[in-house]
Design a protein around this motif. Structure first.
Motif, PDB file in Angstrom:
ATOM      1  N   SER A 180       0.728  -5.704   2.268  1.00 16.70           N
ATOM      2  CA  SER A 180       1.218  -6.077   0.940  1.00 16.70           C
ATOM      3  C   SER A 180       0.504  -7.285   0.342  1.00 16.70           C
ATOM      4  O   SER A 180       0.737  -7.617  -0.823  1.00 16.70           O
ATOM      5  CB  SER A 180       2.715  -6.373   1.005  1.00 16.70           C
ATOM      6  N   ASP A 181      -0.367  -7.934   1.121  1.00 14.38           N
ATOM      7  CA  ASP A 181      -1.146  -9.036   0.548  1.00 14.38           C
ATOM      8  C   ASP A 181      -2.497  -8.556   0.016  1.00 14.38           C
ATOM      9  O   ASP A 181      -3.301  -9.346  -0.469  1.00 14.38           O
ATOM     10  CB  ASP A 181      -1.354 -10.153   1.574  1.00 14.38           C
ATOM     11  N   LEU A 198      -2.350  -2.737  -3.796  1.00 11.62           N
ATOM     12  CA  LEU A 198      -1.158  -2.680  -4.640  1.00 11.62           C
ATOM     13  C   LEU A 198      -1.512  -2.189  -6.038  1.00 11.62           C
ATOM     14  O   LEU A 198      -0.766  -1.397  -6.646  1.00 11.62           O
ATOM     15  CB  LEU A 198      -0.493  -4.054  -4.713  1.00 11.62           C
ATOM     16  N   ARG A 202       7.326  -5.510  -1.619  1.00  9.19           N
ATOM     17  CA  ARG A 202       6.150  -5.465  -2.493  1.00  9.19           C
ATOM     18  C   ARG A 202       5.619  -4.042  -2.645  1.00  9.19           C
ATOM     19  O   ARG A 202       5.131  -3.670  -3.712  1.00  9.19           O
ATOM     20  CB  ARG A 202       5.058  -6.379  -1.930  1.00  9.19           C
ATOM     21  N   ASP A 220       7.943  -2.404  -5.077  1.00  6.94           N
ATOM     22  CA  ASP A 220       7.672  -2.863  -6.440  1.00  6.94           C
ATOM     23  C   ASP A 220       6.380  -2.267  -7.001  1.00  6.94           C
ATOM     24  O   ASP A 220       6.194  -2.227  -8.220  1.00  6.94           O
ATOM     25  CB  ASP A 220       7.604  -4.398  -6.471  1.00  6.94           C
TER      26      ASP A 220
END
Length: 329
Positions: free
Chosen positions: A242-243, A248, A282, A285
């Motif tokens: 998620s980083d 993303l 995340r 989202d």
């Protein structure tokens, strides 16, 4: 639950009916005669009226495709709606047996008769084969009475059609229902668009495991192929890298392009609960929908049932998050 009196045996191929060829075991026709000969020699054979239909072509289930699922659905609906059969036994290879059981669970929603799938690890007629035990055991299930819906019978176990997975590649007890946490709201009423009477179309889908090194380029490659649905197999309770902002962004792009991306857990026993970790939140989202405790087979089959019915991303996503036949609850 009621006993079946007029059974269709739908023979699709698979190990159960294979014969030896110079290239190895391969699907073979003529299984009805072999089945009748064997049952005639069994003093305690189930007393059912049945007819057998062979799908054309017969296949090794390793070659299973969406078109074969659609052919099975069509044959089953015809058997029930036009030929008066009150139960269907599908003989199928084991490699993709759990995938087909899951797919048919969603292609046959509301079908008013039971459907049972079985197969074997060794061909019928070979020494110490499990074929006749599985087949006769399946027939006994119909004789005793089965609930409507799709189920899988193997090595004495009756398993829910969209909860089963193949666990072992050689042992007779090859299938199991993994202990995955299932909790979800049941759909109050199914729309006509998801009924077993609704024809489906092939749809491009993909399954992608999260792994150390997964990058945005992997996802962009899938999106470029024209997929409409993606099962993302996440770590643990629904986490991933998620980083990685590029990844993303790629997930955001997928949503903007109308691709339905759902998350399941890679763990044999587990479920997706995005809010447990920030890494999961995340991903949620970014547009992922939780598959809860669904198996890979169930998630893929459900995407096919929804998107193959022509639903758009938002509508399919709505129904994906509801329990339709026991896959989530």
């Amino acid at each position: 639950m009621r006993a079946v009196n007029n059974l269709l045996v739908l023979y699709t191929g698979g190990t159960i009916g294979m014969l030896e060829t110079p290239e190895g075991l391969a699907p073979a026709g003529g299984f009805e005669a072999r089945m009748r000969d064997h049952l005639a020699q069994c003093s305690d054979a189930p007393q059912l009226r049945w007819a057998l239909r062979e799908l054309d072509p017969l296949i090794d289930s390793a070659n299973m495709q969406q078109a074969n699922w659609l052919a099975m659905r069509e044959a089953i609906v015809e058997a029930v709606e036009h030929d008066g059969h009150d139960g269907v036994l599908v003989l199928h290879g084991t490699d993709t047996l759990a995938y087909s059981a899951a797919a048919l669970s969603f292609l046959l929603l509301g079908l008013p008769v039971p459907v049972l799938l079985t197969g074997s690890m060794l061909p019928a007629g070979t020494p110490d084969s499990d074929a006749w035990d599985n087949l006769i055991g399946a027939l006994r299930q119909f004789e005793q009475g089965l609930q409507n819906g799709v189920q899988l019978f193997f090595h004495g176990q009756l398993l829910h059609g969209c909860r089963a997975s193949k666990l072992r590649s050689e042992a007779f007890d090859a299938f199991t229902a993994p202990a995955r946490h299932r909790q979800g709201e049941r759909a109050a009423k199914l729309p006509a668009t998801l009924s077993y009477r609704q024809a489906r179309q092939p749809v491009k889908l993909a399954v992608l495991p999260v792994f150390p090194g997964l990058g945005a380029e992997h996802l962009h490659g899938l999106l470029a192929s024209g997929i409409r649905g993606l099962v993302l197999e996440c770590y643990g309770s629904g986490t991933g890298p998620s980083d990685d902002l590029a990844l993303l962004d790629a997930l955001h792009t997928a949503r903007q392009q109308g691709v339905l991306v759902v998350a399941i857990s890679q763990c044999p026993e587990g479920s997706v609960v995005f809010d447990t970790y920030a890494a999961g939140s995340r991903l949620r989202d970014a547009g992922l929908l939780s598959g809860g405790g669904m198996t890979r087979e169930a998630a893929l089959g459900k995407l096919f049932g929804l998107l193959g019915a022509g639903l758009d991303r938002e509508t399919a996503g709505h129904w994906f998050q509801l329990d339709l036949c026991g896959e989530r609850a």
